[in-house]
Design a protein around this motif. Structure first.
Motif, PDB file in Angstrom:
ATOM      1  N   GLY A  19     -35.643  18.553 -19.330  1.00 20.31           N
ATOM      2  CA  GLY A  19     -34.225  18.856 -19.230  1.00 20.31           C
ATOM      3  C   GLY A  19     -33.645  19.388 -20.520  1.00 20.31           C
ATOM      4  O   GLY A  19     -32.775  20.270 -20.514  1.00 20.31           O
ATOM      5  N   ILE A  20     -34.124  18.901 -21.625  1.00 22.42           N
ATOM      6  CA  ILE A  20     -33.586  19.292 -22.923  1.00 22.42           C
ATOM      7  C   ILE A  20     -34.113  20.659 -23.367  1.00 22.42           C
ATOM      8  O   ILE A  20     -33.395  21.425 -24.004  1.00 22.42           O
ATOM      9  CB  ILE A  20     -33.904  18.202 -23.966  1.00 22.42           C
ATOM     10  N   VAL A  21     -35.342  20.988 -23.015  1.00 22.94           N
ATOM     11  CA  VAL A  21     -35.946  22.247 -23.478  1.00 22.94           C
ATOM     12  C   VAL A  21     -35.165  23.458 -22.974  1.00 22.94           C
ATOM     13  O   VAL A  21     -34.978  24.419 -23.709  1.00 22.94           O
ATOM     14  CB  VAL A  21     -37.439  22.321 -23.098  1.00 22.94           C
ATOM     15  N   GLU A  22     -34.683  23.432 -21.735  1.00 22.10           N
ATOM     16  CA  GLU A  22     -33.888  24.557 -21.235  1.00 22.10           C
ATOM     17  C   GLU A  22     -32.681  24.809 -22.122  1.00 22.10           C
ATOM     18  O   GLU A  22     -32.388  25.942 -22.483  1.00 22.10           O
ATOM     19  CB  GLU A  22     -33.415  24.300 -19.804  1.00 22.10           C
ATOM     20  N   CYS A  23     -31.987  23.750 -22.462  1.00 19.35           N
ATOM     21  CA  CYS A  23     -30.826  23.859 -23.334  1.00 19.35           C
ATOM     22  C   CYS A  23     -31.226  24.405 -24.700  1.00 19.35           C
ATOM     23  O   CYS A  23     -30.560  25.289 -25.248  1.00 19.35           O
ATOM     24  CB  CYS A  23     -30.153  22.494 -23.471  1.00 19.35           C
ATOM     25  N   CYS A  24     -32.319  23.933 -25.229  1.00 23.58           N
ATOM     26  CA  CYS A  24     -32.791  24.389 -26.530  1.00 23.58           C
ATOM     27  C   CYS A  24     -33.163  25.874 -26.502  1.00 23.58           C
ATOM     28  O   CYS A  24     -32.893  26.605 -27.461  1.00 23.58           O
ATOM     29  CB  CYS A  24     -33.976  23.546 -26.992  1.00 23.58           C
ATOM     30  N   ILE A  25     -33.770  26.316 -25.419  1.00 25.59           N
ATOM     31  CA  ILE A  25     -34.109  27.734 -25.281  1.00 25.59           C
ATOM     32  C   ILE A  25     -32.839  28.574 -25.334  1.00 25.59           C
ATOM     33  O   ILE A  25     -32.770  29.585 -26.039  1.00 25.59           O
ATOM     34  CB  ILE A  25     -34.899  27.993 -23.978  1.00 25.59           C
ATOM     35  N   LEU A  26     -31.833  28.162 -24.599  1.00 26.96           N
ATOM     36  CA  LEU A  26     -30.562  28.898 -24.612  1.00 26.96           C
ATOM     37  C   LEU A  26     -29.958  28.928 -26.009  1.00 26.96           C
ATOM     38  O   LEU A  26     -29.445  29.963 -26.454  1.00 26.96           O
ATOM     39  CB  LEU A  26     -29.578  28.287 -23.610  1.00 26.96           C
ATOM     40  N   LEU A  27     -30.025  27.815 -26.710  1.00 24.83           N
ATOM     41  CA  LEU A  27     -29.468  27.755 -28.070  1.00 24.83           C
ATOM     42  C   LEU A  27     -30.214  28.683 -29.025  1.00 24.83           C
ATOM     43  O   LEU A  27     -29.598  29.336 -29.867  1.00 24.83           O
ATOM     44  CB  LEU A  27     -29.484  26.316 -28.588  1.00 24.83           C
ATOM     45  N   VAL A  28     -31.524  28.756 -28.898  1.00 28.06           N
ATOM     46  CA  VAL A  28     -32.311  29.657 -29.746  1.00 28.06           C
ATOM     47  C   VAL A  28     -31.943  31.110 -29.446  1.00 28.06           C
ATOM     48  O   VAL A  28     -31.721  31.905 -30.361  1.00 28.06           O
ATOM     49  CB  VAL A  28     -33.830  29.414 -29.562  1.00 28.06           C
ATOM     50  N   ILE A  29     -31.849  31.449 -28.183  1.00 30.86           N
ATOM     51  CA  ILE A  29     -31.513  32.831 -27.800  1.00 30.86           C
ATOM     52  C   ILE A  29     -30.084  33.178 -28.218  1.00 30.86           C
ATOM     53  O   ILE A  29     -29.790  34.336 -28.533  1.00 30.86           O
ATOM     54  CB  ILE A  29     -31.729  33.045 -26.289  1.00 30.86           C
ATOM     55  N   ALA A  30     -29.216  32.193 -28.274  1.00 33.35           N
ATOM     56  CA  ALA A  30     -27.824  32.437 -28.675  1.00 33.35           C
ATOM     57  C   ALA A  30     -27.722  32.974 -30.098  1.00 33.35           C
ATOM     58  O   ALA A  30     -26.736  33.631 -30.444  1.00 33.35           O
ATOM     59  CB  ALA A  30     -27.007  31.153 -28.548  1.00 33.35           C
ATOM     60  N   GLU A  31     -28.745  32.745 -30.904  1.00 34.65           N
ATOM     61  CA  GLU A  31     -28.738  33.234 -32.284  1.00 34.65           C
ATOM     62  C   GLU A  31     -28.887  34.748 -32.350  1.00 34.65           C
ATOM     63  O   GLU A  31     -28.613  35.361 -33.367  1.00 34.65           O
ATOM     64  CB  GLU A  31     -29.858  32.565 -33.085  1.00 34.65           C
ATOM     65  N   GLY A  32     -29.348  35.360 -31.263  1.00 36.53           N
ATOM     66  CA  GLY A  32     -29.521  36.804 -31.230  1.00 36.53           C
ATOM     67  C   GLY A  32     -30.770  37.178 -30.466  1.00 36.53           C
ATOM     68  O   GLY A  32     -31.587  36.331 -30.110  1.00 36.53           O
ATOM     69  N   TYR A  56     -42.407  30.065 -20.781  1.00 31.32           N
ATOM     70  CA  TYR A  56     -42.325  31.283 -19.970  1.00 31.32           C
ATOM     71  C   TYR A  56     -41.736  31.046 -18.572  1.00 31.32           C
ATOM     72  O   TYR A  56     -40.873  31.810 -18.135  1.00 31.32           O
ATOM     73  CB  TYR A  56     -43.679  31.996 -19.917  1.00 31.32           C
ATOM     74  N   PRO A  57     -42.155  30.007 -17.857  1.00 30.50           N
ATOM     75  CA  PRO A  57     -41.510  29.754 -16.556  1.00 30.50           C
ATOM     76  C   PRO A  57     -40.016  29.432 -16.691  1.00 30.50           C
ATOM     77  O   PRO A  57     -39.212  29.821 -15.849  1.00 30.50           O
ATOM     78  CB  PRO A  57     -42.273  28.547 -15.995  1.00 30.50           C
ATOM     79  N   LEU A  58     -39.645  28.730 -17.766  1.00 33.21           N
ATOM     80  CA  LEU A  58     -38.224  28.424 -17.976  1.00 33.21           C
ATOM     81  C   LEU A  58     -37.428  29.691 -18.274  1.00 33.21           C
ATOM     82  O   LEU A  58     -36.299  29.844 -17.799  1.00 33.21           O
ATOM     83  CB  LEU A  58     -38.051  27.400 -19.101  1.00 33.21           C
ATOM     84  N   LEU A  59     -38.013  30.605 -19.040  1.00 34.47           N
ATOM     85  CA  LEU A  59     -37.342  31.878 -19.297  1.00 34.47           C
ATOM     86  C   LEU A  59     -37.108  32.627 -17.986  1.00 34.47           C
ATOM     87  O   LEU A  59     -36.020  33.170 -17.755  1.00 34.47           O
ATOM     88  CB  LEU A  59     -38.156  32.739 -20.261  1.00 34.47           C
ATOM     89  N   ASN A  60     -38.110  32.631 -17.119  1.00 33.86           N
ATOM     90  CA  ASN A  60     -37.957  33.294 -15.821  1.00 33.86           C
ATOM     91  C   ASN A  60     -36.878  32.631 -14.972  1.00 33.86           C
ATOM     92  O   ASN A  60     -36.072  33.308 -14.331  1.00 33.86           O
ATOM     93  CB  ASN A  60     -39.286  33.314 -15.060  1.00 33.86           C
ATOM     94  N   ARG A  61     -36.848  31.312 -14.990  1.00 35.33           N
ATOM     95  CA  ARG A  61     -35.840  30.589 -14.212  1.00 35.33           C
ATOM     96  C   ARG A  61     -34.442  30.848 -14.756  1.00 35.33           C
ATOM     97  O   ARG A  61     -33.498  31.062 -13.989  1.00 35.33           O
ATOM     98  CB  ARG A  61     -36.157  29.096 -14.216  1.00 35.33           C
ATOM     99  N   LEU A  62     -34.290  30.840 -16.079  1.00 34.51           N
ATOM    100  CA  LEU A  62     -32.986  31.110 -16.690  1.00 34.51           C
ATOM    101  C   LEU A  62     -32.535  32.544 -16.416  1.00 34.51           C
ATOM    102  O   LEU A  62     -31.353  32.813 -16.236  1.00 34.51           O
ATOM    103  CB  LEU A  62     -33.037  30.822 -18.192  1.00 34.51           C
TER     104      LEU A  62
END
Length: 119
Positions: A19-32, A56-62
């Motif tokens: 559950g936390i990794v999805e949020c972390c992925i979004l936060l990393v991408i938010a940097e640019g 990679y599957p989480l990126l696809n889902r997001l």
């Protein structure tokens, strides 16, 4: 301890991390704009034990959820690469997640633990 009373710590850890990794992925991408393997490196630098098979599957889902988008770029080191960016909905999702996370983390941190007190 009986089998029915056993608690699967590893399963619980995996569920928390998922559950936390999805949020972390979004936060990393938010940097640019960022390449997928660099997202993985950023998460690993912060001791989030993740692998490509998780990211990679989480990126696809997001992406399917409309929270991020990507563009293809030519690479000097091989085939074209996908670079991810947040969409407007992705930025809104981070705001909502932060509004949820901050009080949640505060609540968890405030819980007394007998374990920390030496049982």
């Amino acid at each position: 301890m009986s089998e029915s009373a056993q608690f699967d710590v590893e399963n619980t850890r995996a569920q928390l991390r998922k559950g936390i990794v999805e949020c972390c992925i979004l936060l990393v991408i938010a940097e640019g704009e960022i390449y997928a393997s660099d997202i993985l490196k950023e998460l690993q630098k912060r001791d989030l034990m993740v692998v490509g098979g998780t990211v990679y599957p989480l990126l696809n889902r997001l992406k399917r959820a409309g929270l991020l988008d990507y563009t293809w770029r030519e690479s000097l080191a091989g085939p074209p690469r996908k670079y991810y960016v947040l969409t407007k909905d992705g930025h809104a999702a981070i705001t909502r997640l932060a509004d949820t996370w901050k009080p949640f983390a505060k609540s968890i941190s405030s819980l007394p633990t007998a374990y920390e007190k030496g049982h």
